[in-house]
Design a protein around this motif. Structure first.
Motif, PDB file in Angstrom:
ATOM      1  N   GLY A  41       0.524  -1.555  -0.409  1.00 11.88           N
ATOM      2  CA  GLY A  41       0.261   0.313  -0.119  1.00 11.88           C
ATOM      3  C   GLY A  41       0.835   1.397  -0.259  1.00 11.88           C
ATOM      4  O   GLY A  41       0.660   2.204  -0.054  1.00 11.88           O
ATOM      5  N   ARG A  42       1.928   1.393   0.251  1.00 14.07           N
ATOM      6  CA  ARG A  42       3.102   2.223  -0.268  1.00 14.07           C
ATOM      7  C   ARG A  42       4.134   2.105  -0.933  1.00 14.07           C
ATOM      8  O   ARG A  42       4.688   3.019  -1.133  1.00 14.07           O
ATOM      9  N   SER A  43       3.950   1.101  -2.105  1.00 16.91           N
ATOM     10  CA  SER A  43       4.515   1.585  -2.820  1.00 16.91           C
ATOM     11  C   SER A  43       4.359   2.634  -4.743  1.00 16.91           C
ATOM     12  O   SER A  43       3.680   3.646  -4.204  1.00 16.91           O
ATOM     13  N   ALA A  44       5.492   2.627  -4.703  1.00 17.94           N
ATOM     14  CA  ALA A  44       5.870   4.195  -5.395  1.00 17.94           C
ATOM     15  C   ALA A  44       4.732   3.437  -7.406  1.00 17.94           C
ATOM     16  O   ALA A  44       4.771   4.352  -7.991  1.00 17.94           O
ATOM     17  N   ALA A  45       4.246   2.773  -7.582  1.00 15.64           N
ATOM     18  CA  ALA A  45       3.467   2.247  -8.510  1.00 15.64           C
ATOM     19  C   ALA A  45       4.195   2.376  -9.594  1.00 15.64           C
ATOM     20  O   ALA A  45       3.493   2.551 -10.342  1.00 15.64           O
ATOM     21  N   LEU A  46       5.456   1.872  -9.728  1.00 15.84           N
ATOM     22  CA  LEU A  46       6.283   1.989 -11.086  1.00 15.84           C
ATOM     23  C   LEU A  46       6.165   0.804 -11.511  1.00 15.84           C
ATOM     24  O   LEU A  46       6.879   0.063 -10.823  1.00 15.84           O
ATOM     25  N   VAL A 248      10.172  11.983  -8.884  1.00 18.92           N
ATOM     26  CA  VAL A 248       9.190  13.916  -8.876  1.00 18.92           C
ATOM     27  C   VAL A 248       8.146  12.479  -9.331  1.00 18.92           C
ATOM     28  O   VAL A 248       8.729  12.474 -10.703  1.00 18.92           O
ATOM     29  N   LYS A 249       7.389  12.001  -9.170  1.00 18.57           N
ATOM     30  CA  LYS A 249       6.397  11.436 -10.180  1.00 18.57           C
ATOM     31  C   LYS A 249       4.692  11.822  -9.853  1.00 18.57           C
ATOM     32  O   LYS A 249       4.874  12.167  -8.717  1.00 18.57           O
ATOM     33  N   PRO A 250       3.994  11.751 -11.081  1.00 21.47           N
ATOM     34  CA  PRO A 250       2.481  12.158 -10.794  1.00 21.47           C
ATOM     35  C   PRO A 250       1.701  11.779 -10.194  1.00 21.47           C
ATOM     36  O   PRO A 250       2.247  10.269 -10.663  1.00 21.47           O
TER      37      PRO A 250
END
Length: 387
Positions: A41-46, A248-250
């Motif tokens: 649940g705390r991933s950078a999701a990439l 930094v990621k949208p």
């Protein structure tokens, strides 16, 4: 009773449970009130096939087909969407940049070096003139982590399995060819247990009398900030540097920011450190024209690494029916389909998938002088048709 116990219902444990549910009854044991609390649940999701060592990249590549075209009914939307990464080279990091560029040229969608004078065409807030080289990684994708995780959990339940929360394992022992887990939610037993407990995986092993691997939980801090007034950042790539000092990621109309910290900590409910937050602000403001005036929401997660920074998937050499799925090192989400399949193969003692990493590179036996599983037994596993 059942066929498989999986300790940990984060994305790795959920993926293992999903593929194991093709073979028999699965019980996922989650110590928190909801699955995926600490890392998933705390991933950078990439999703990035440029990330990690060759074994990790092979696992990621082997996961792409599932993530691009999951089974019917698995998810009600796409798991991947375009993003891309812009990687910058500060003066002095040219050797690292050259090595990253060479590795990235062999990716399914190769990296591409760009004229450093034109980086603002890719992201308008990058500070011009600060970097000596730059590259884009066009194949990197955003991931819908929750959609993926819930798809795995839903699949376990649909095949008759159970997801038990508030079930921290307090004891784990093996008698008569079955593992018995004593948890806060009661006792559970099965011939096979999969240790997908994340930062707590060595602790679970110790409960079972299995040799720990020497895993190291690392804290990673992140926070959300607003984009510049009136700016639409949705189409920007993720921006980072070759030394991995920030990104930094949208994300959901805002910007997800991290100092890419990796601070060793004991297994815990990680909390953001004020110094790490300040470092993230400083590094992003040096790299870009952004001015971060307020942290909207900050958190920290744990990424747990093995001594060689390669995931550990396979049957323990000192404990028949005890399968490791640990040391995922921040790669767990993007490699979960491949690692779930490999863990299921190890748990059922069936051939591993041919399109993934070499199982020997993942085996827990690589940390010992020799594998010494001496008990020759077959597990009472029934095969169920894939839904």
């Amino acid at each position: 009773m059942g066929d498989f116990l999986v300790v940990g219902a984060g994305v790795a444990g959920a993926a293992a449970g999903y593929f194991l549910s093709e073979y028999g009854h699965v019980t996922l044991l989650e110590m928190e009130s909801a699955p995926g609390y600490h890392s998933t649940g705390r991933s950078a999701a990439l999703f990035s096939e440029y990330y990690g060592n060759p074994t990790v990249r092979a696992l990621t590549a082997a996961s792409r087909a599932f993530l691009t075209a999951p089974p019917p009914g698995f998810a009600d939307g796409p798991l991947l969407s375009p993003r891309g990464v812009l990687t910058l080279c500060p003066a002095g990091d040219e050797d690292g940049f050259a090595a990253m560029l060479a590795d990235g040229l062999s990716a399914p969608v190769p990296v591409r070096e760009i004229d450093v004078a034109g980086v603002t065409r890719y992201c308008p807030v990058v500070r011009a003139g600060r970097y000596t080289r730059a590259m884009v990684k066009p194949g990197a994708m955003d991931m819908d982590v929750d959609l993926l995780h819930q798809g795995f959990l839903r699949g376990v339940r649909a095949r008759g399995g159970a997801v038990v929360t508030r079930a921290r394992v307090r004891g784990l022992s093996r008698t008569g060819g079955r593992w018995r887990a004593v948890t806060d939610a009661g006792a559970f037993a099965a011939p096979v247990v999969v240790n997908a407990a994340g930062a707590w995986a060595d602790e679970v092993a110790a409960l079972a009398g299995v040799r720990p691997l020497g895993l190291t939980p690392l804290r990673r801090t992140a926070f959300m900030a607003n984009p510049p007034g009136g700016a639409d950042a949705a189409g920007w790539p993720m921006v980072t540097d070759v030394a991995d000092t920030f990104y930094v990621k949208p994300e959901s109309g805002r910007l997800l920011v991290s100092p890419c910290d990796a601070t060793p900590v004991p297994p815990c409910d990680a909390r953001p450190d004020d110094l790490d937050l300040a470092l993230a602000v400083e590094r992003v403001e040096e790299a870009t024209t952004l001015r971060i005036r307020g942290v909207r929401r900050a958190w920290a997660g744990l990424r747990t690494t093995a001594p060689d920074d390669t995931p550990v998937v396979g049957e323990a050499p000192d404990a028949p029916g005890f399968v490791w799925l640990a040391g995922l090192g921040g790669y767990g989400v993007q490699t979960s389909p491949a690692m779930g399949r490999i863990a299921a193969a190890a748990a059922t003692r069936t051939p591993p998938p041919a399109d993934g990493a070499d199982p020997a590179a993942l085996s827990p036996g690589r940390f010992t002088a020799a594998s010494h599983i001496t008990e020759s037994e077959t597990f009472p596993i029934r095969h169920m048709a894939t839904e």
